[in-house]
Design an enzyme around this catalytic site. Structure first.
Site, PDB file in Angstrom:
ATOM      1  N   SER A   1       0.804  -1.211   0.000  1.00  0.00           N
ATOM      2  CA  SER A   1       0.000   0.000   0.000  1.00  0.00           C
ATOM      3  C   SER A   1       0.844   1.271   0.000  1.00  0.00           C
ATOM      4  CB  SER A   1      -0.962  -0.048   1.188  1.00  0.00           C
ATOM      5  OG  SER A   1      -1.855   1.031   1.131  1.00  0.00           O
ATOM      6  N   HIS A   2       0.740   2.028   1.066  1.00  0.00           N
ATOM      7  CA  HIS A   2       1.389   3.346   1.145  1.00  0.00           C
ATOM      8  C   HIS A   2       2.793   3.259   1.721  1.00  0.00           C
ATOM      9  CE1 HIS A   2      -0.883   2.209   4.634  1.00  0.00           C
ATOM     10  NE2 HIS A   2       0.001   2.845   5.358  1.00  0.00           N
TER      11      HIS A   2
ATOM     12  N   ASP B   1      -2.342   6.515  -3.362  1.00  0.00           N
ATOM     13  CA  ASP B   1      -1.186   5.872  -2.722  1.00  0.00           C
ATOM     14  C   ASP B   1      -0.581   4.778  -3.603  1.00  0.00           C
ATOM     15  OD1 ASP B   1      -3.265   4.058  -2.437  1.00  0.00           O
ATOM     16  OD2 ASP B   1      -2.424   3.220  -0.602  1.00  0.00           O
TER      17      ASP B   1
ATOM     18  N   ASP C   1      -0.887   1.584  -4.026  1.00  0.00           N
ATOM     19  CA  ASP C   1      -1.737   0.617  -4.738  1.00  0.00           C
ATOM     20  C   ASP C   1      -3.070   1.209  -5.176  1.00  0.00           C
ATOM     21  OD1 ASP C   1      -2.529   0.840  -2.077  1.00  0.00           O
ATOM     22  OD2 ASP C   1      -3.382  -1.175  -2.034  1.00  0.00           O
TER      23      ASP C   1
ATOM     24  N   ASP D   1      -5.644   2.718  -3.588  1.00  0.00           N
ATOM     25  CA  ASP D   1      -6.926   2.675  -2.880  1.00  0.00           C
ATOM     26  C   ASP D   1      -7.159   3.889  -1.984  1.00  0.00           C
ATOM     27  OD1 ASP D   1      -5.052   1.910  -1.018  1.00  0.00           O
ATOM     28  OD2 ASP D   1      -6.078   0.063  -0.405  1.00  0.00           O
ATOM     29  N   ARG D   2      -6.117   4.667  -1.707  1.00  0.00           N
ATOM     30  CA  ARG D   2      -6.315   5.858  -0.873  1.00  0.00           C
ATOM     31  C   ARG D   2      -6.485   7.103  -1.728  1.00  0.00           C
ATOM     32  NH1 ARG D   2      -2.642   5.669   4.551  1.00  0.00           N
ATOM     33  NH2 ARG D   2      -3.358   3.616   5.221  1.00  0.00           N
TER      34      ARG D   2
ATOM     35  N   THR E   1     -10.997  -0.666  12.513  1.00  0.00           N
ATOM     36  CA  THR E   1     -10.139  -0.169  11.441  1.00  0.00           C
ATOM     37  C   THR E   1      -9.832  -1.282  10.439  1.00  0.00           C
ATOM     38  OG1 THR E   1      -9.164   1.458  12.893  1.00  0.00           O
ATOM     39  CG2 THR E   1      -7.848   0.796  11.010  1.00  0.00           C
TER      40      THR E   1
ATOM     41  N   SER F   1      -8.264   7.473   7.346  1.00  0.00           N
ATOM     42  CA  SER F   1      -6.930   7.293   6.794  1.00  0.00           C
ATOM     43  C   SER F   1      -6.939   7.438   5.272  1.00  0.00           C
ATOM     44  CB  SER F   1      -6.395   5.930   7.197  1.00  0.00           C
ATOM     45  OG  SER F   1      -7.339   4.920   6.860  1.00  0.00           O
TER      46      SER F   1
ATOM     47  N   LYS G   1     -11.388   0.031  -0.798  1.00  0.00           N
ATOM     48  CA  LYS G   1     -11.483   1.474  -0.942  1.00  0.00           C
ATOM     49  C   LYS G   1     -10.883   1.845  -2.293  1.00  0.00           C
ATOM     50  CE  LYS G   1      -7.474   2.114   2.034  1.00  0.00           C
ATOM     51  NZ  LYS G   1      -7.384   1.309   3.255  1.00  0.00           N
TER      52      LYS G   1
HETATM   53  C1  G1P Z   1      -3.932   1.877   8.260  1.00  0.00           C
HETATM   54  C2  G1P Z   1      -5.138   2.763   8.436  1.00  0.00           C
HETATM   55  C3  G1P Z   1      -6.397   1.968   8.181  1.00  0.00           C
HETATM   56  C4  G1P Z   1      -6.336   1.325   6.809  1.00  0.00           C
HETATM   57  C5  G1P Z   1      -5.057   0.517   6.659  1.00  0.00           C
HETATM   58  C6  G1P Z   1      -4.881  -0.011   5.247  1.00  0.00           C
HETATM   59  O1  G1P Z   1      -3.979   0.828   9.186  1.00  0.00           O
HETATM   60  O2  G1P Z   1      -5.166   3.345   9.717  1.00  0.00           O
HETATM   61  O3  G1P Z   1      -7.513   2.815   8.308  1.00  0.00           O
HETATM   62  O4  G1P Z   1      -7.433   0.495   6.592  1.00  0.00           O
HETATM   63  O5  G1P Z   1      -3.927   1.341   6.961  1.00  0.00           O
HETATM   64  O6  G1P Z   1      -4.825   1.019   4.308  1.00  0.00           O
HETATM   65  P1  G1P Z   1      -3.159   0.835  10.558  1.00  0.00           P
HETATM   66  O7  G1P Z   1      -1.718   1.075  10.181  1.00  0.00           O
HETATM   67  O8  G1P Z   1      -3.686   2.010  11.339  1.00  0.00           O
HETATM   68  O9  G1P Z   1      -3.449  -0.476  11.192  1.00  0.00           O
HETATM   69 ZN    ZN Z   2      -3.308   1.437  -0.225  1.00  0.00          ZN
END
Ligand code: G1P
Ligand code: ZN
Length: 596
Positions: free
Chosen positions: A113-114, A330, A332, A334-335, A397, A418, A429
């Site tokens: 992801s990010h 981000d 991948d 999704d954000r 979450t 987030s 997302k």
């Molecule tokens: C974080 C975000 C959460 C999101 C996840 C995946 O997770 O807070 O909302 O779903 O990334 O993108 P966390 O690192 O807080 O567990």
């Molecule tokens: Zn992502």
């Protein structure tokens, strides 16, 4: 085709977190590490013989190698067909879209992801089920158990399979179909949004007006700090969150000019998607997208669309002659982060605004069945749901908790603070979807982003909201903070802090209203009698040390106070949080790494 059954030993750290298994690249590069996890997935889900799997990732370092391993394992684990994104690319929302549209048994998505990429960065893998959504906890738990028992895996001995040209090839009895990673997704977007109206907006086909305050009346901007780098100061937070100083109600910078957008793909997966959708289909000029070439290390950046890591975009949107709309996605895809001219849209507000304006968008004009938000997300969406007379669900979450609600038809829109927003069009997302939703609303309302948000606050009240992240702190110190808060519950109950009185504190637990499954320990909540909240939880997505997240929320009904600086308005709550958690004393950190 030779099948090898390889003897292996279990690793004990393959527990999927908030969103799949994420580790440093070098961890995945250990002999058998990836193979063990993939075999654990295949053994757990036990797909019927001949099933179809979707496979792709965000293009980060090790993506291509992992694709080859997974194809060679799928061929000897009973799969009949694998749909692979060309070049091994599929954004997370596009993978979800393909799983659903092509009615496959499930999919494997390669992404962290990010999190940063590259040889020293992170890699990740997760399994999505036939509904297109992340596997629920009962499956990820079973995969983890399997990974602790594993003694062997199966893989075919074959040359690498070409994945850079669209078409079919054979790997034993299994067909590898290389697909266009963008097409199905772009078509889905076109079915939901009014592309003609957005096209007119982006090409100047519509003359915009609706100014409340003209640009010439705008007070001079405070300069943006040089680099938002790794530490965003409250200075920057106040700059980006002072609508009164940035007032700009006009939808275009020059009267009658086209509406200008800037989308930052952050050298991550959305580049090709943005090019196809914004430029090819919606007619936006080529310079509407930046950092559009996906790179295995994201150009050395941190592909997280927030005010800190997307600072290049933030500087443009806060600079002179800024575009009318800015957005980023981000690693991948999704954000999303949404910006107006000199204006930041808090993601919790973004969800609420989308919900309140959904009737303007073709794919949602028939109404919403309900809304869901993660527990730490502000209650702004709850207010919209109440006004629409629809339910609002509060989940732990992580996107996986929304899947059941969407499958059961209980919710249409979902969101997390987030920078995650989405709907039941897929089961992930969706960054570009959120951007298109905003553009559709802007095309219909013909007002600026800022006007739309401030009018929303005037109507519903403002849920003043911020999240403070303390990244990469020693695990013991982070656990100590959580334990201290747990141990303080009895003492905190009904405690008075200035004008704020504690009403309840607990560790959030959730009973899924669809299947009754229970998830405990989902974050510490300290709720105050006036509706304010402090939430503290540990990140479940990091790979180095621990990340403590502190979420702060206060409700402000008074429109005269809506322009006040967020960090200042939340000051009393911030002080309480620091005091009761002993965060500074225990971690040695005096300020958060990231404030959003
Ligand atoms: C974080 C975000 C959460 C999101 C996840 C995946 O997770 O807070 O909302 O779903 O990334 O993108 P966390 O690192 O807080 O567990
Ligand atoms: Zn992502």
């Amino acid at each position: 085709m030779q099948v090898n059954t390889v003897t292996t030993r279990a690793f004990n750290d393959q527990q999927p977190g908030t969103s799949g298994l994420r580790k440093r690249v070098h961890v995945f590069q250990q002999a058998h590490y990836l193979e063990n996890f993939v075999q654990s997935i295949f053994d757990t889900i036990a797909a019927p013989p001949g099933a179809t799997l979707v496979l792709g990732g965000d293009g980060r370092y090790y993506n291509r190698e992992a694709i080859q391993v997974i194809l060679k394992m799928a061929a000897t684990n009973g799969y009949g067909r694998v749909l692979v994104g060309k070049g091994g690319i599929l954004s997370t929302p596009a993978a979800s879209c393909v799983i659903r549209k092509q009615q496959t048994y499930g999919g494997i998505i390669l992404s962290a992801s990010h999190n940063p990429g590259g040889p020293d960065g992170d890699f990740g893998i997760k399994y999505n089920t036939a509904n297109g959504g992340p596997a629920p906890e009962k499956i990820t738990d079973a995969i983890f158990s399997a990974s602790k028992r594993i003694t062997q895996y199966r893989i075919v001995d074959a040359a690498d399979i070409p994945i850079d040209a669209i078409g079919d090839s054979k790997l034993g009895d299994m067909t590898v179909s290389v697909i266009d990673p963008v097409n199905d997704y772009a078509e889905l977007m076109e079915s939901l949004f009014d592309f003609a109206a957005i096209h007119a907006l982006l090409t100047g086909g519509i003359t915009q007006s609706g100014a409340q305050t003209s640009d010439t009346e705008m007070p001079p901007l405070r300069p943006l700090p040089q680099s938002a780098g790794y530490a965003i100061t409250s200075d920057l937070a106040s700059v980006v969150d002072s609508p009164s100083r940035m007032a700009s109600g006009s939808i275009s910078n020059v009267s009658g000019a086209r509406f200008r957008i800037k989308f930052d793909a952050m050298h991550a997966v959305t580049g090709p998607y943005a090019r196809e959708i914004f430029i090819n289909r919606l007619g936006a000029p080529f310079d509407s997208i930046m950092n559009a070439v996906p790179l295995p290390d994201f150009g050395g950046g941190h592909p997280d669309p927030n005010l800190t890591y997307a600072h290049e975009l933030v500087a443009i949107l806060y600079g002179e002659n800024a575009p009318d709309f800015g957005a980023a996605s981000d690693g991948d895809g999704d954000r999303n982060m949404i910006l107006g001219k000199h204006f930041f849209v808090n993601p919790s507000d973004s969800l609420a605004v989308l919900a309140a304006n959904a009737h303007l968008v073709p794919g949602y004009k028939q109404g919403l069945s309900g809304i869901a938000r993660s527990m730490p997300t502000s209650a702004a969406a709850d207010r919209v749901a109440a006004s629409l007379g629809i339910p609002c669900y509060e989940t732990p979450t992580g996107w996986k908790f929304f899947g059941n609600l969407m499958d059961a038809g209980k919710v249409t829109l979902c969101g997390e603070e987030s920078f995650g927003t989405g709907s039941d069009h897929i089961r992930e997302k969706d960054g570009l979807w959120a951007v298109l939703f905003w553009l559709n609303i802007l095309a219909v309302r013909k007002q600026s982003v800022e006007t739309i948000v401030t009018e929303h606050w005037a109507r519903f009240g403002r849920n003043v909201y911020s999240r403070h992240d303390y990244e990469d702190i020693p695990t013991e110190a982070a656990n100590g903070v959580i334990k201290l808060l747990h141990d303080s519950f009895a003492q905190l109950k009904e405690a008075q802090f200035g004008h704020l009185q504690v009403k309840l504190c607990d560790d959030f637990s959730y009973v899924d209203p669809v299947d009754g499954s229970v998830s405990t320990d989902q974050g510490i909540r300290i709720l105050f009698t006036d509706g304010s909240r402090i939430v503290v939880r540990l990140s479940g997505t990091g790979t180095g040390g621990a990340t403590l997240r502190i979420y702060l929320e206060a409700f402000e009904p008074d429109v005269a106070k809506h322009h006040l600086d967020t960090q200042q308005s939340l000051g009393p709550l911030i002080n309480i949080a620091l005091k009761i958690s002993e965060l500074r004393e225990r971690t040695g950190r005096i300020q958060p790494t990231v404030i959003t």
